[in-house]
Design an enzyme around this catalytic site. Structure first.
Site, PDB file in Angstrom:
ATOM      1  N   GLY A 165       0.805  -0.969   0.040  1.00 33.65           N
ATOM      2  CA  GLY A 165       0.217  -0.096  -0.017  1.00 33.65           C
ATOM      3  C   GLY A 165       0.751   1.112  -0.031  1.00 33.65           C
ATOM      4  N   GLU A 201      13.753  -1.662  -7.015  1.00 30.59           N
ATOM      5  CA  GLU A 201      12.838  -1.698  -8.079  1.00 30.59           C
ATOM      6  C   GLU A 201      13.317  -0.452  -9.121  1.00 30.59           C
ATOM      7  OE1 GLU A 201       9.114  -3.954  -7.893  1.00 30.59           O
ATOM      8  OE2 GLU A 201       8.502  -1.962  -8.638  1.00 30.59           O
ATOM      9  N   HIS A 209       0.298   3.783 -18.614  1.00 26.18           N
ATOM     10  CA  HIS A 209      -0.169   2.262 -18.598  1.00 26.18           C
ATOM     11  C   HIS A 209      -1.137   1.981 -19.706  1.00 26.18           C
ATOM     12  CE1 HIS A 209      -2.800  -0.433 -15.842  1.00 26.18           C
ATOM     13  NE2 HIS A 209      -3.322  -0.548 -17.038  1.00 26.18           N
ATOM     14  N   GLU A 275      -1.462  -6.350 -17.973  1.00 18.47           N
ATOM     15  CA  GLU A 275      -0.972  -4.754 -17.939  1.00 18.47           C
ATOM     16  C   GLU A 275       0.493  -4.622 -17.883  1.00 18.47           C
ATOM     17  OE1 GLU A 275      -4.987  -3.184 -15.441  1.00 18.47           O
ATOM     18  OE2 GLU A 275      -3.343  -3.805 -14.292  1.00 18.47           O
ATOM     19  N   GLU A 289       0.653  -6.852 -14.073  1.00 14.77           N
ATOM     20  CA  GLU A 289      -0.256  -7.926 -13.582  1.00 14.77           C
ATOM     21  C   GLU A 289      -1.023  -8.407 -14.939  1.00 14.77           C
ATOM     22  OE1 GLU A 289      -2.455  -6.596 -10.124  1.00 14.77           O
ATOM     23  OE2 GLU A 289      -3.822  -5.419 -11.447  1.00 14.77           O
ATOM     24  N   ASN A 291      -5.185  -9.334 -15.423  1.00 11.24           N
ATOM     25  CA  ASN A 291      -6.494  -9.534 -14.805  1.00 11.24           C
ATOM     26  C   ASN A 291      -7.109 -10.475 -15.715  1.00 11.24           C
ATOM     27  OD1 ASN A 291      -6.028  -7.220 -13.061  1.00 11.24           O
ATOM     28  ND2 ASN A 291      -6.195  -5.907 -14.910  1.00 11.24           N
ATOM     29  N   ARG A 293     -10.298 -11.279 -16.065  1.00  8.41           N
ATOM     30  CA  ARG A 293     -11.708 -11.039 -16.256  1.00  8.41           C
ATOM     31  C   ARG A 293     -11.961 -10.200 -17.189  1.00  8.41           C
ATOM     32  NH1 ARG A 293     -10.881  -5.992 -14.260  1.00  8.41           N
ATOM     33  NH2 ARG A 293      -9.400  -5.760 -12.663  1.00  8.41           N
ATOM     34  N   VAL A 296     -13.785  -3.309 -16.910  1.00 11.65           N
ATOM     35  CA  VAL A 296     -14.425  -2.158 -17.115  1.00 11.65           C
ATOM     36  C   VAL A 296     -14.578  -1.432 -18.487  1.00 11.65           C
ATOM     37  CG1 VAL A 296     -15.176   0.207 -16.312  1.00 11.65           C
ATOM     38  CG2 VAL A 296     -14.647  -1.620 -14.606  1.00 11.65           C
TER      39      VAL A 296
END
Lengths: 454, 80
Positions: A165, A201, A209, A275, A289, A291, A293, A296
């Site tokens: 986070g 990193e 993105h 992504e 990563e 996704n 699914r 949106v």
């Protein structure tokens, strides 16, 4: 075996989107819903509806046993999870399979592999997909850090291995700064997490993105080109485009091929998105990563490829092979989606549920609206704030922008504040029109342009 | 002893704990001062603290943890 009855285990605009795809395929649609969604448009438009629990998502849209039981009770042979809620829950996918239901998506194992960030990074590296350069594991001494720096260069991010986070992240711009920040970062990590392990990193400045839409049937994988989702606020996408602006054709080819390699590596089934962070200065991209699914922002891809992704998901879930070959995917023109959320941009985007007193929707050439709103609808406080996706398509980006601006001017949502006000300001902003933006561009812009949103 | 109520400032989902693995903000029988946090209301995935506008002893909660609540709905009864 083709699906005959589908349970839609989601709500809002995506529930309606799934219903539309199912209906065009001749599939009977049953809408699962919470007590708060009895008056929703998806419930009204479905062939049948079944209540699965009280308003809080944990007791309804996230309640695996209640949804599986509802699917069995209504005689569904498949469940579509949409996005969010249980869409990337491997246990839910498993529970559907155990109950003899088709889960419209990848296997539980694929969901779990991609949900585990370390495992996903490992699979990406194995598939020859570039990941952000950094230390392989945790490091403790500054000497070890110097070896890693040979690969990352400056600026570099120092992160707590046990963190998350954004806590404990420091950015060092040169050797001197690294030497100064290292002990601080160690001490802080130790105090905050009881673990002084750090890792390094590469810091990608002004990153965009980019993400690649893939479609697989468990054997074959194709891509449907990329989207650019660089306009974000607190890591939430607000504005998405396809194709990516100013992307060199050779880089596009490598990016899309990398996404396909990763999806092939896990024998991907269904619609998925890989992504990436994209460094426009160097043309390098790095895996973030995957996704597992429908997303949106899938409509921008549909608008430039002419392919109905949700229909393809349902066909594949019904056992059909991929309905397209890669050579058949030919993008045309440009599409932009903006997210209209029930949030007040003039009050730091405070969520604002309430009654839609009036609703006037834009129309005309190149305009698509995905929403479950109607005039008089009471937006409940229990779920996310997405109300509507406004998608504008044009021959080129200029035409898409002009249509977006025109459609935003026609749109009138009465009763509650929405992010439409933000988009009306953004669509006229030179940096947005020139796409001189990156993932950290919007927040400072908001700080200095508050007056445009009042 | 006057009976007072703590009202929900917002519609949403009520939580009695800051996180599932932490103790509740207040238990029945606890003293409450004006400004004390007694729970959270989640509105569209954003969490808002519910602060008491009354002081006294928290006699009982009128809603369960994770219940749906409306704006202005009484959440707890306070005596004092």
């Amino acid at each position: 075996m083709a699906i005959r009855t589908l349970l839609v285990a989601n709500r809002g605009e995506i529930a309606l989107r799934i219903q539309r795809a199912a209906r065009e395929l001749g599939i009977r649609v049953v809408q699962a819903h919470s007590a708060a969604d009895r008056d929703s448009l998806p419930v009204r438009l479905a062939d049948a509806a079944i209540e699965i629990g009280p308003p809080p998502a944990k007791k309804s849209y996230l309640a695996i046993p209640a949804i599986v039981e509802a699917a069995t009770k209504v005689g569904a042979d498949a469940v579509h999870p949409g996005y969010g809620f249980l869409a990337e829950n491997g246990e839910f996918a498993d529970a559907c399979e155990v109950a003899g239901l088709v889960f419209v998506g990848p296997t539980g194992d694929t969901i779990r592999a991609m949900g585990d960030k370390v495992e996903a990074r490992r699979l990406a590296a194995e598939a020859g997909v570039p990941t952000v350069p950094g230390s392989a594991g945790r490091i403790h001494e500054l000497d070890e850090a110097r070896e890693v720096l040979a690969r990352t260069g400056f600026p570099v991010m120092i992160k707590a291995a046990a963190g998350g986070g954004g806590r404990g992240i420091r950015i060092a711009r040169d050797e001197e700064e690294l030497a100064r920040l290292w002990p601080q970062a160690r001490a802080e990590a130790l105090a905050a997490f009881g673990d002084g392990g750090l890792y390094l990193e590469k810091r990608i400045e002004r990153a965009r993105h980019l993400e690649v839409q893939v479609l697989g049937d468990g054997q074959r994988v194709i891509h449907l080109f990329e989207r650019d989702c660089s306009l974000q606020r607190r890591r939430q996408k607000l504005w998405e485009e396809a194709p990516a602006v100013r992307l060199d054709p050779a880089v596009r080819e490598r990016l899309c091929a990398a996404a396909v390699r990763l999806a092939e590596r896990v024998h991907y089934r269904g619609a998925g998105t890989v992504e990436f962070l994209f460094d426009e200065a160097t043309g390098d991209f790095y895996f973030l990563e995957m996704n597992t699914r429908i997303q949106v922002e899938h409509p921008v891809t549909e608008e430039i490829t002419g392919i109905d992704l949700v229909k393809a998901m349902l066909e594949i879930a019904g056992g059909a092979p991929l309905p397209f070959r890669q050579e058949e995917i030919a993008p045309r023109g440009h599409a932009i989606e903006v997210r209209i959320n029930a949030e007040d941009p003039a009050r730091d985007f405070a969520p604002h549920p309430g009654r839609i007193a009036s609703l006037e929707l834009p129309g005309g050439p190149g305009v698509r609206i995905d929403t479950a709103l109607y005039a008089g609808y009471e937006v409940p406080p229990f779920y996310d704030s997405l109300l509507m996706k406004l998608i504008a398509r044009g021959r080129d980006r200029e035409e898409a922008l002009a249509r977006l601006e025109r459609a935003l001017a026609e749109l009138a949502i009465g009763g509650i504040p929405t992010t439409a006000a933000l988009h009306r300001a953004l669509v006229r902003t030179p940096e947005v029109r020139a796409w001189d933006v990156h993932t950290a561009w919007l927040e400072p812009w908001l700080d200095t342009n508050r007056r445009l949103l009042a | 002893m006057a009976k007072k109520e703590i009202l929900s400032p917002l519609p949403g989902t009520f939580y009695r704990r800051p996180a599932p693995d932490q103790p509740p903000y207040k238990s029945e029988g606890d003293p409450v001062a004006v400004g004390d946090v007694v729970g959270l209301v989640e509105v569209m995935k954003s969490f808002n603290e519910v602060k008491s506008e009354v002081a006294g002893k928290l006699v009982r909660f009128l809603v369960e943890n994770e219940d749906a609540v409306m704006a202005g709905q009484p959440l707890a009864e306070v005596e004092g």
